[in-house]
Design a protein around this motif. Structure first.
Motif, PDB file in Angstrom:
ATOM      1  N   UNK A 229       0.837  -1.202   0.000  1.00 17.43           N
ATOM      2  CA  UNK A 229       0.000   0.000   0.000  1.00 17.43           C
ATOM      3  C   UNK A 229       0.873   1.252   0.000  1.00 17.43           C
ATOM      4  N   UNK A 230       1.909   1.262   0.817  1.00 11.91           N
ATOM      5  CA  UNK A 230       2.783   2.430   0.886  1.00 11.91           C
ATOM      6  C   UNK A 230       3.484   2.675  -0.445  1.00 11.91           C
ATOM      7  N   UNK A 231       3.986   1.611  -1.057  1.00 14.82           N
ATOM      8  CA  UNK A 231       4.700   1.756  -2.326  1.00 14.82           C
ATOM      9  C   UNK A 231       3.765   2.200  -3.441  1.00 14.82           C
ATOM     10  N   UNK A 232       2.630   1.520  -3.574  1.00 19.90           N
ATOM     11  CA  UNK A 232       1.695   1.815  -4.664  1.00 19.90           C
ATOM     12  C   UNK A 232       0.959   3.130  -4.431  1.00 19.90           C
ATOM     13  N   UNK A 233       0.722   3.463  -3.173  1.00 23.59           N
ATOM     14  CA  UNK A 233      -0.025   4.672  -2.854  1.00 23.59           C
ATOM     15  C   UNK A 233       0.831   5.893  -2.634  1.00 23.59           C
ATOM     16  N   UNK A 234       2.144   5.781  -2.908  1.00 22.07           N
ATOM     17  CA  UNK A 234       3.018   6.933  -2.739  1.00 22.07           C
ATOM     18  C   UNK A 234       3.097   7.421  -1.308  1.00 22.07           C
ATOM     19  N   UNK A 235       2.958   6.498  -0.351  1.00 21.02           N
ATOM     20  CA  UNK A 235       3.071   6.801   1.077  1.00 21.02           C
ATOM     21  C   UNK A 235       2.029   7.822   1.532  1.00 21.02           C
ATOM     22  N   UNK A 236       0.846   7.763   0.904  1.00 22.13           N
ATOM     23  CA  UNK A 236      -0.240   8.643   1.323  1.00 22.13           C
ATOM     24  C   UNK A 236      -0.743   8.244   2.711  1.00 22.13           C
ATOM     25  N   UNK A 237      -0.805   6.929   2.967  1.00 22.57           N
ATOM     26  CA  UNK A 237      -1.104   6.450   4.319  1.00 22.57           C
ATOM     27  C   UNK A 237       0.174   6.435   5.142  1.00 22.57           C
ATOM     28  N   UNK A 238       0.068   6.773   6.418  1.00 21.13           N
ATOM     29  CA  UNK A 238       1.195   6.606   7.327  1.00 21.13           C
ATOM     30  C   UNK A 238       1.458   5.118   7.520  1.00 21.13           C
ATOM     31  N   UNK A 239       2.685   4.792   7.950  1.00 22.98           N
ATOM     32  CA  UNK A 239       3.059   3.388   8.066  1.00 22.98           C
ATOM     33  C   UNK A 239       2.111   2.620   8.990  1.00 22.98           C
ATOM     34  N   UNK A 240       1.852   3.164  10.172  1.00 24.84           N
ATOM     35  CA  UNK A 240       0.983   2.457  11.110  1.00 24.84           C
ATOM     36  C   UNK A 240      -0.432   2.305  10.612  1.00 24.84           C
ATOM     37  N   UNK A 241      -0.910   3.284   9.844  1.00 21.75           N
ATOM     38  CA  UNK A 241      -2.238   3.169   9.244  1.00 21.75           C
ATOM     39  C   UNK A 241      -2.264   2.014   8.244  1.00 21.75           C
ATOM     40  N   UNK A 242      -1.204   1.923   7.435  1.00 23.15           N
ATOM     41  CA  UNK A 242      -1.123   0.832   6.460  1.00 23.15           C
ATOM     42  C   UNK A 242      -1.007  -0.518   7.161  1.00 23.15           C
ATOM     43  N   UNK A 243      -0.272  -0.575   8.267  1.00 21.19           N
ATOM     44  CA  UNK A 243      -0.158  -1.819   9.039  1.00 21.19           C
ATOM     45  C   UNK A 243      -1.523  -2.234   9.577  1.00 21.19           C
TER      46      UNK A 243
END
Length: 336
Positions: A229-243
């Motif tokens: 998600x972080x890679x494809x979404x350009x880090x729009x979500x914070x790491x913990x949100x993606x986790x």
């Protein structure tokens, strides 16, 4: 103040947790160090006094700064200052700072001491503990790095009170992970005790498998989808949100493999929602592309490896069924 240890024999190191922990930095510097290179970001807003001659070096903000160019720039700055193995790197900041500064410490002069002073909840419960360092490539997150244990970690919970709400919630995403790794009653614990419980859990895992040859992979619970998600979404979500989304997705995958039942999936959703974290994959991300990115995850050796819940607890599992992975993603899409 809660005092813990990451037990690694001669390389064991202390972790202090509590309000004001940063003020004990001098006593935890390696014996005999001459100078300290304090690596931080301008937006951090917290100063530390190493008690020895020091210079402050700033890096850029966010995941955009977490790349090899930043590592080269910082290494060159240290070289121009005359930094030697008799000095120490002090990382003051969140996961980006501890990852970058830790990697610089691992590679500069083939290894110099580093002390972490994490200023985010995510950094305190996870990123600063255990010696994982690294930076991103355009192809994926944390693909270049090293294992380099710090000399000490100071988790000053006083600084957490100034975090923006979204940054604090990002740390709760990593904290939620520990609720499924054996930390009981985590949401009910006072902040200092909750941070210490997560550190204690991670220290135990790291001590048993420092370089992720087996058990340590469980610390990546929820991270396979999160990194995609972080890679494809350009880090729009914070790491913990993606986790957080990754935890729900991992539960959906495990249910489809008949490792867990509906009640356990519901528990994952309940814990994540209880921390006011997202449950769904952001709209607009291509499911096919996300599944393609799973194979670039660091755990992948032959095909796709997920960390999944099951009857024997959380463990790494190879998953070859692409249709199953896509179906689980469908269950994690936001309602339209």
């Amino acid at each position: 103040m809660i005092e813990l240890q990451v037990p690694l024999g001669e390389r064991s190191y202390p972790v202090l947790v509590g309000a004001g922990a940063r003020h004990r930095l001098l006593e935890l510097l390696p014996v005999g160090v001459r100078r300290a290179a304090v690596v931080t970001q301008e937006a951090i807003g917290w100063d530390v006094d190493p008690g020895v001659e020091h210079q402050v070096f700033t890096i850029g903000e966010g995941e955009d700064a977490k790349h090899l160019g930043t590592v080269e720039d910082l290494c060159r700055d240290l070289a121009q200052w005359g930094f030697t193995r008799g000095d120490v790197v002090v990382a003051v900041g969140g996961g980006v700072v501890t990852d970058v500064a830790g990697f610089v410490a691992a590679v500069y002069h083939r290894g110099v001491p580093v002390v972490h002073v994490p200023t985010t909840l995510l950094g305190q419960v996870d990123a600063a503990i255990g010696g994982k360092t690294g930076v991103n490539l355009p192809e994926g997150k944390n693909l270049v790095g090293a294992y380099w244990q710090p000399s000490a970690v100071l988790c000053d919970t006083e600084v957490l009170g100034t975090l923006p709400p979204r940054e604090y919630r990002s740390g709760l995403g990593e904290m939620a992970k520990y609720a499924f790794l054996g930390v009981d009653r985590l949401p009910d614990l006072p902040l200092d005790e909750a941070v210490a419980a997560c550190v204690r859990c991670k220290a135990d895992v790291v001590a048993s498998d420092e370089r992720e040859g087996g058990r340590r992979a469980i610390l990546n619970y929820g991270h396979t989808l999160a990194h995609a998600i972080e890679t494809e979404g350009g880090y729009d979500l914070r790491h913990g949100e993606a986790v957080a989304v990754g935890l729900v997705y991992a539960a959906e995958v495990a249910r489809r493999l008949r490792r867990i039942d509906d009640d356990r999936v519901a528990e994952h959703r309940r814990v994540v929602a209880g921390y006011d974290l997202p449950l769904a994959v952001p709209a607009g991300l291509d499911p096919q592309r996300l599944v393609d990115l799973f194979s670039r995850d660091k755990k992948a050796v032959r095909g796709v490896t997920f960390v999944l819940d099951g009857p024997d607890g959380v463990e790494p599992v190879a998953v070859a069924d692409r249709a199953l992975l896509l179906d689980a993603l469908e269950a994690c899409r936001a309602p339209t």
